[in-house]
Design an enzyme around this catalytic site. Structure first.
Site, PDB file in Angstrom:
ATOM      1  N   GLU A  74      13.400  -0.040  -8.209  1.00  0.00           N
ATOM      2  CA  GLU A  74      13.060   1.096  -7.388  1.00  0.00           C
ATOM      3  C   GLU A  74      13.092   0.380  -6.032  1.00  0.00           C
ATOM      4  O   GLU A  74      12.304  -0.845  -5.750  1.00  0.00           O
ATOM      5  CB  GLU A  74      11.512   1.613  -7.573  1.00  0.00           C
ATOM      6  CG  GLU A  74      11.331   2.695  -6.805  1.00  0.00           C
ATOM      7  CD  GLU A  74       9.876   3.218  -6.968  1.00  0.00           C
ATOM      8  OE1 GLU A  74       9.068   3.959  -5.980  1.00  0.00           O
ATOM      9  OE2 GLU A  74       9.508   3.490  -8.404  1.00  0.00           O
ATOM     10  N   GLU A  99      10.354  -3.798  -1.889  1.00  0.00           N
ATOM     11  CA  GLU A  99       9.378  -3.296  -0.587  1.00  0.00           C
ATOM     12  C   GLU A  99       9.423  -4.161   0.491  1.00  0.00           C
ATOM     13  O   GLU A  99       9.066  -5.478   0.120  1.00  0.00           O
ATOM     14  CB  GLU A  99       8.283  -2.739  -1.068  1.00  0.00           C
ATOM     15  CG  GLU A  99       7.201  -2.261  -0.099  1.00  0.00           C
ATOM     16  CD  GLU A  99       7.747  -1.241   0.751  1.00  0.00           C
ATOM     17  OE1 GLU A  99       7.949  -1.183   1.973  1.00  0.00           O
ATOM     18  OE2 GLU A  99       8.040  -0.172   0.059  1.00  0.00           O
ATOM     19  N   ASP A 149      12.802   7.254   4.111  1.00  0.00           N
ATOM     20  CA  ASP A 149      12.733   7.737   5.382  1.00  0.00           C
ATOM     21  C   ASP A 149      13.877   8.758   5.652  1.00  0.00           C
ATOM     22  O   ASP A 149      15.074   8.254   5.407  1.00  0.00           O
ATOM     23  CB  ASP A 149      12.730   6.746   6.525  1.00  0.00           C
ATOM     24  CG  ASP A 149      12.448   7.181   7.900  1.00  0.00           C
ATOM     25  OD1 ASP A 149      12.668   8.250   8.384  1.00  0.00           O
ATOM     26  OD2 ASP A 149      11.652   6.512   8.636  1.00  0.00           O
ATOM     27  N   LYS A 153      16.557  13.093  13.155  1.00  0.00           N
ATOM     28  CA  LYS A 153      17.508  13.434  14.410  1.00  0.00           C
ATOM     29  C   LYS A 153      18.802  13.062  13.798  1.00  0.00           C
ATOM     30  O   LYS A 153      19.240  12.111  13.180  1.00  0.00           O
ATOM     31  CB  LYS A 153      17.059  12.591  15.563  1.00  0.00           C
ATOM     32  CG  LYS A 153      15.802  12.790  16.051  1.00  0.00           C
ATOM     33  CD  LYS A 153      15.210  12.093  17.248  1.00  0.00           C
ATOM     34  CE  LYS A 153      13.807  12.318  17.868  1.00  0.00           C
ATOM     35  NZ  LYS A 153      13.728  11.448  19.133  1.00  0.00           N
ATOM     36  N   THR A 221       2.647  12.164  -6.364  1.00  0.00           N
ATOM     37  CA  THR A 221       1.826  11.419  -5.297  1.00  0.00           C
ATOM     38  C   THR A 221       0.954  12.240  -4.328  1.00  0.00           C
ATOM     39  O   THR A 221       1.034  13.478  -4.281  1.00  0.00           O
ATOM     40  CB  THR A 221       2.784  10.631  -4.143  1.00  0.00           C
ATOM     41  OG1 THR A 221       3.508  11.941  -3.344  1.00  0.00           O
ATOM     42  CG2 THR A 221       4.165   9.908  -4.925  1.00  0.00           C
ATOM     43  N   LYS A 222      -0.049  11.584  -3.883  1.00  0.00           N
ATOM     44  CA  LYS A 222      -1.263  12.436  -3.124  1.00  0.00           C
ATOM     45  C   LYS A 222      -0.300  13.229  -2.039  1.00  0.00           C
ATOM     46  O   LYS A 222      -0.485  14.414  -1.978  1.00  0.00           O
ATOM     47  CB  LYS A 222      -1.995  11.452  -2.492  1.00  0.00           C
ATOM     48  CG  LYS A 222      -3.053  11.032  -3.246  1.00  0.00           C
ATOM     49  CD  LYS A 222      -4.180  10.076  -2.626  1.00  0.00           C
ATOM     50  CE  LYS A 222      -4.917   9.287  -3.746  1.00  0.00           C
ATOM     51  NZ  LYS A 222      -5.869   8.413  -3.026  1.00  0.00           N
ATOM     52  N   PHE A 223       0.786  12.737  -1.563  1.00  0.00           N
ATOM     53  CA  PHE A 223       1.538  13.254  -0.459  1.00  0.00           C
ATOM     54  C   PHE A 223       2.151  14.430  -0.796  1.00  0.00           C
ATOM     55  O   PHE A 223       2.153  15.423  -0.274  1.00  0.00           O
ATOM     56  CB  PHE A 223       2.526  12.122   0.314  1.00  0.00           C
ATOM     57  CG  PHE A 223       3.514  12.925   1.413  1.00  0.00           C
ATOM     58  CD1 PHE A 223       2.885  13.355   2.617  1.00  0.00           C
ATOM     59  CD2 PHE A 223       4.616  13.227   1.120  1.00  0.00           C
ATOM     60  CE1 PHE A 223       3.808  13.940   3.330  1.00  0.00           C
ATOM     61  CE2 PHE A 223       5.516  13.529   1.983  1.00  0.00           C
ATOM     62  CZ  PHE A 223       4.990  14.059   3.241  1.00  0.00           C
ATOM     63  N   GLU A 224       2.653  14.391  -1.961  1.00  0.00           N
ATOM     64  CA  GLU A 224       3.559  15.383  -2.691  1.00  0.00           C
ATOM     65  C   GLU A 224       2.716  16.491  -3.163  1.00  0.00           C
ATOM     66  O   GLU A 224       2.942  17.797  -2.686  1.00  0.00           O
ATOM     67  CB  GLU A 224       4.073  14.703  -3.699  1.00  0.00           C
ATOM     68  CG  GLU A 224       5.378  15.887  -4.542  1.00  0.00           C
ATOM     69  CD  GLU A 224       6.151  15.271  -5.672  1.00  0.00           C
ATOM     70  OE1 GLU A 224       6.890  15.939  -6.140  1.00  0.00           O
ATOM     71  OE2 GLU A 224       5.870  13.969  -5.928  1.00  0.00           O
TER      72      GLU A 224
END
Length: 243
Positions: A74, A99, A149, A153, A221-224
């Site tokens: 990953e 990472e 990410d 733009k 995930t928490k964000f998801e």
């Protein structure tokens, strides 16, 4: 990554692009942040057993893990919570996480150590260089890229990690039958990922539709979860190497 963080990434990129000495396009902006005592302690005490130093030498996965098992790699695991959960839930597999964010690496090591995870190793380096210099061809069972990410733009789309040359590189690293699994919460990036993967004759979509349902092995995930509650979409793509 939040929209605010995405905007910060783009603002940083605007500044970086002004410098003529930039030698190559990177798909990330390295924001180290503050290393907590817990994270630093984990790096100091666990790196020798769970960390892999970058070097221009191919990894012997069997020697690294002390066994032969499918390799799941990953890129960009963030703080590592999902990666650790997957490693815990699949002890029959070996996991490699890459990472660039130092505190994230420290957090991952700390949590993995507390959880007693033994089938996970981490690398703190640019993923493209790791793939080129350290990952043997035909060695991976699964490649995972979750919520990279999106570089909103249009002038920054060239910075997106998913590009034809990147997919071609992954073709070499995956074994025949190996799977690329990507997920994004940015629809335009999902369309971009789909177009790049569909353009490669060496991969086939494992889903009957363009996008796949979230497989049970990919934790939310928490964000998801927050995005789901707000009605935001998430797109999963699973493509198998066929040649």
């Amino acid at each position: 990554m939040t929209d605010q963080e995405h905007s910060a990434s783009e603002e940083n990129a605007d500044s970086v692009e002004k410098h003529k000495y930039m030698r190559k396009i990177r798909s990330f902006v390295k924001r180290e942040g503050r290393m907590t005592n817990r994270q630093q302690t984990a790096i100091d005490t666990l790196w020798d057993t769970m960390g892999i130093d970058f070097e221009e030498k191919l990894i012997d996965f069997n020697a690294l893990f002390g066994r032969q098992a499918p390799i799941v790699l990953e890129i960009g695991f963030g703080m590592g919570k999902s990666l650790i959960e997957m490693a815990k839930n699949a002890p029959e597999k070996n996991f490699i996480g890459i990472e660039v964010h130092g505190p994230g690496v420290g957090a991952c090591l700390a949590d993995a150590g507390e959880a007693g995870v033994t089938n996970l190793r981490v690398i703190n380096h640019d993923a493209v260089e790791v793939l080129d210099k350290m990952i043997p061809d035909n060695s991976l069972a699964v490649f995972q890229l979750y919520f990279p990410d999106p570089w909103h733009k249009a002038r920054h789309h060239k910075r997106r990690i998913v590009q034809p040359h990147f997919i071609e590189n992954m073709r070499h690293k995956l074994a025949i039958g190996g799977v690329i699994h990507m997920a994004t919460d940015w629809e335009n990036y999902a369309e971009h990922m789909l177009a790049v993967l569909q353009a490669s004759p060496d991969f086939k979509n494992t889903s009957e539709s363009d996008y796949a349902p979230r497989p049970e092995w990919r934790p939310l995930t928490k964000f998801e979860n927050r995005g789901n509650n707000l009605g935001h979409g998430v797109w999963d793509l699973l493509f198998e190497r066929i040649s």
